[in-house]
Design an enzyme around this catalytic site. Structure first.
Site, PDB file in Angstrom:
ATOM      1  N   GLY A 131      51.984  43.472  43.567  1.00 20.88           N
ATOM      2  CA  GLY A 131      53.052  42.888  44.447  1.00 20.88           C
ATOM      3  C   GLY A 131      53.440  41.210  43.942  1.00 20.88           C
ATOM      4  CE  LYS A 157      47.985  46.364  39.264  1.00 18.62           C
ATOM      5  NZ  LYS A 157      49.237  45.691  39.069  1.00 18.62           N
ATOM      6  CD  GLU A 182      50.262  43.867  36.072  1.00 14.61           C
ATOM      7  OE1 GLU A 182      51.207  44.469  36.897  1.00 14.61           O
ATOM      8  OE2 GLU A 182      49.726  44.535  35.387  1.00 14.61           O
TER       9      GLU A 182
END
Length: 238
Positions: free
Chosen positions: A112, A37, A109
């Site tokens: 938004g 992330k 990932e």
């Protein structure tokens, strides 16, 4: 290097659960999987973030949150408000490359949508995918509004010469309305291919073994599952 970038048509469409589902299937096949992330926003110190959900759902411990900002904003804006350093695209790509050297799959990932800014210079997830030469999986909503959002995302991918790994509906309701049912056909028309998967609403609340079974039934064979878009679509013909 095997990297897959997971983006969404917006916030709250199910990116994390879809990322976890792909990871769970690869992990179950004994593949070495890392989940990255680049920037977690809207989560304070000590609170659980998206990579924590992935770990809980899948058992994957090789998870990496590279930056965290407390405000629920785009990463560049959240970084500016917090006074902390923004994510650097080149450093991020290098870290993912290092991970990929010893993993079978690295899942990245985004926050938004595809063009959300990560730094003051305007670097986006699309830029990261380009540097990594990684395909992009698009997660979309099921209902009204999904078609326009998906079309815009796919057009942005095509304009930048990025490879589309597929379109997945991130949260399919137990009682889909007319828009949801019609969108099954129209989303495939936009993507020029069958849907790569449809995850049921609430999948992220399941226990690990239940989640694995749902992941397998909800993602296409190319992602490790048994999902057949034509069979799923036939259940909801209008």
């Amino acid at each position: 290097m095997t990297a897959l970038v997971v983006t969404g048509t917006g916030t709250g469409v199910g990116k994390t659960v879809v990322t976890a589902a792909i990871g769970a299937l690869a992990h179950d096949r004994h593949h070495a999987v890392a989940v990255v992330k680049p920037a977690q926003t809207g989560v304070g110190p000590g609170e659980l973030g998206d990579v924590d959900l992935v770990r809980d759902l899948t058992g994957i411990t090789d998870v990496h949150e590279l930056a965290r900002y407390p405000d629920p904003l785009a990463p560049a804006t959240a970084a500016r408000r917090s006074g902390h350093r923004a994510v650097d695209l080149d450093e991020l790509a290098a870290r993912i490359g290092t991970l990929a050297d010893s993993r079978d799959l690295v899942l990245v990932e985004g926050a938004g949508g595809l063009l959300v800014r990560y730094d003051a210079g305007g670097a986006t997830l699309a830029d990261l995918a380009r540097v990594l030469r990684a395909p992009v999986l698009v997660v979309t909503a099921a209902g009204l509004g999904a078609l326009n959002d998906t079309a815009l995302t796919l057009e942005a991918l095509a304009h930048r010469g990025l490879d589309l790994a597929g379109v997945v509906v991130g949260s399919w309701p137990a009682e889909p309305d007319l828009a949801c049912r019609c969108n099954l056909i129209d989303l495939e028309s936009l993507a020029a291919r069958p849907l790569a998967g449809v995850l049921p609403a609430g999948a992220g609340l399941l226990a690990r073994l239940e989640f694995l079974a749902v992941a397998r039934a909800s993602l296409q064979p190319a992602l490790g599952g048994t999902f057949r878009a034509q069979e799923f679509r036939a259940r909801y013909e209008t």
